[in-house]
Scaffold this motif. Sequence first.
Motif, PDB file in Angstrom:
ATOM      1  N   LEU A   1       0.838  -1.201   0.000  1.00  0.00           N
ATOM      2  CA  LEU A   1       0.000   0.000   0.000  1.00  0.00           C
ATOM      3  C   LEU A   1       0.873   1.252   0.000  1.00  0.00           C
ATOM      4  CD1 LEU A   1      -2.740   1.432   0.190  1.00  0.00           C
ATOM      5  CD2 LEU A   1      -2.633   1.093   2.667  1.00  0.00           C
ATOM      6  N   ARG A   2       1.894   1.258   0.809  1.00  0.00           N
ATOM      7  CA  ARG A   2       2.805   2.409   0.886  1.00  0.00           C
ATOM      8  C   ARG A   2       3.487   2.644  -0.466  1.00  0.00           C
ATOM      9  NH1 ARG A   2       3.637   7.112   3.016  1.00  0.00           N
ATOM     10  NH2 ARG A   2       5.803   7.631   3.228  1.00  0.00           N
ATOM     11  N   ARG A   3       3.938   1.544  -1.106  1.00  0.00           N
ATOM     12  CA  ARG A   3       4.605   1.664  -2.403  1.00  0.00           C
ATOM     13  C   ARG A   3       3.644   2.244  -3.450  1.00  0.00           C
ATOM     14  NH1 ARG A   3       6.023  -3.527  -3.680  1.00  0.00           N
ATOM     15  NH2 ARG A   3       4.168  -3.694  -4.949  1.00  0.00           N
ATOM     16  N   LYS A   4       2.412   1.729  -3.493  1.00  0.00           N
ATOM     17  CA  LYS A   4       1.417   2.227  -4.453  1.00  0.00           C
ATOM     18  C   LYS A   4       1.078   3.695  -4.168  1.00  0.00           C
ATOM     19  CE  LYS A   4       0.467  -1.518  -6.815  1.00  0.00           C
ATOM     20  NZ  LYS A   4       0.699  -1.626  -8.242  1.00  0.00           N
ATOM     21  N   LEU A   5       1.012   4.052  -2.905  1.00  0.00           N
ATOM     22  CA  LEU A   5       0.722   5.437  -2.535  1.00  0.00           C
ATOM     23  C   LEU A   5       1.830   6.367  -3.023  1.00  0.00           C
ATOM     24  CD1 LEU A   5      -1.094   7.435  -0.984  1.00  0.00           C
ATOM     25  CD2 LEU A   5       0.256   6.914   1.050  1.00  0.00           C
ATOM     26  N   LEU A   6       3.065   5.965  -2.838  1.00  0.00           N
ATOM     27  CA  LEU A   6       4.194   6.789  -3.295  1.00  0.00           C
ATOM     28  C   LEU A   6       4.201   6.918  -4.816  1.00  0.00           C
ATOM     29  CD1 LEU A   6       7.003   5.595  -0.863  1.00  0.00           C
ATOM     30  CD2 LEU A   6       5.770   7.778  -0.840  1.00  0.00           C
ATOM     31  N   GLU A   7       3.729   5.883  -5.527  1.00  0.00           N
ATOM     32  CA  GLU A   7       3.646   5.956  -6.994  1.00  0.00           C
ATOM     33  C   GLU A   7       2.674   7.042  -7.451  1.00  0.00           C
ATOM     34  OE1 GLU A   7       2.647   2.066  -8.464  1.00  0.00           O
ATOM     35  OE2 GLU A   7       4.542   1.205  -7.777  1.00  0.00           O
ATOM     36  N   THR A   8       1.694   7.363  -6.617  1.00  0.00           N
ATOM     37  CA  THR A   8       0.738   8.422  -6.980  1.00  0.00           C
ATOM     38  C   THR A   8       1.319   9.805  -6.760  1.00  0.00           C
ATOM     39  OG1 THR A   8      -0.278   8.633  -4.782  1.00  0.00           O
ATOM     40  CG2 THR A   8      -1.211   6.969  -6.286  1.00  0.00           C
ATOM     41  N   GLY A   9       2.421   9.903  -6.021  1.00  0.00           N
ATOM     42  CA  GLY A   9       3.010  11.192  -5.701  1.00  0.00           C
ATOM     43  C   GLY A   9       2.541  11.743  -4.365  1.00  0.00           C
ATOM     44  N   ALA A  10       1.648  11.034  -3.698  1.00  0.00           N
ATOM     45  CA  ALA A  10       1.157  11.466  -2.385  1.00  0.00           C
ATOM     46  C   ALA A  10       1.952  10.764  -1.291  1.00  0.00           C
ATOM     47  CB  ALA A  10      -0.324  11.144  -2.247  1.00  0.00           C
ATOM     48  N   ARG A  11       1.983  11.373  -0.119  1.00  0.00           N
ATOM     49  CA  ARG A  11       2.688  10.757   1.005  1.00  0.00           C
ATOM     50  C   ARG A  11       1.739  10.190   2.046  1.00  0.00           C
ATOM     51  NH1 ARG A  11       7.428  14.555   2.861  1.00  0.00           N
ATOM     52  NH2 ARG A  11       5.829  16.132   2.852  1.00  0.00           N
ATOM     53  N   ALA A  12       0.447  10.558   1.961  1.00  0.00           N
ATOM     54  CA  ALA A  12      -0.541  10.056   2.913  1.00  0.00           C
ATOM     55  C   ALA A  12      -1.865   9.848   2.179  1.00  0.00           C
ATOM     56  CB  ALA A  12      -0.726  11.050   4.064  1.00  0.00           C
ATOM     57  N   LEU A  13      -2.657   8.932   2.681  1.00  0.00           N
ATOM     58  CA  LEU A  13      -3.943   8.628   2.049  1.00  0.00           C
ATOM     59  C   LEU A  13      -4.860   9.846   2.001  1.00  0.00           C
ATOM     60  CD1 LEU A  13      -4.718   5.078   3.489  1.00  0.00           C
ATOM     61  CD2 LEU A  13      -4.140   5.661   1.135  1.00  0.00           C
TER      62      LEU A  13
END
Length: 194
Positions: free
Chosen positions: A144-156
Amino acid sequence: TLTTNLLREPDPSADVLLCLSQLPSLDDEALDGLVALIQSQTEVDRRIILVGGVGDLPLLQRTAERGCIHAGALDLRDAEGRPATSLLPTLGRAAAAFSEVDIPLGAWLPWKIRPEDVLIIAASGGAFAIGEVNDEVDLFAMNLRRKLLETGARALNELGRSHLRTTDAATANLTGLRLAGYERPMPHWLRGGS
């Protein structure tokens, strides 16, 4: 039939999921009474999460406005025959209404949850997901953290509708999401409508 091996001692710190599809039809006062009864029967103040399908959203919202619950969840298992993607705008509007009274709204997914599902729910305005995961919790969290970083965001909570894309025109038409590679809403003449 319940046997002794199916029964277990309840966890005194567990939250209570109150699923409207498993209850007889209740009006507002009866539901408030049930919630009060549950709270009075526990030694510890448990959080109550009210779960309902698409048809239950008005009752969920009224109950949230009265402050009787701690959270709400849209049950995508009870989607009234609609594809799950078509419910993203509904989830977003309901989550916005819930946030006005500081009560989080999430989604109960009928399939095994993937990290992408959590990102989609968060970008749609939802606060959490309920369901089963395939992986160990630590591995799921890492993915989940890796996919989140791929979006350019650091938090949900940094995700929004602008992060959502779809890969096919049918889903773009159904949800109003942007088509991947076409970085603006589809023009009317591509939507297939009149």
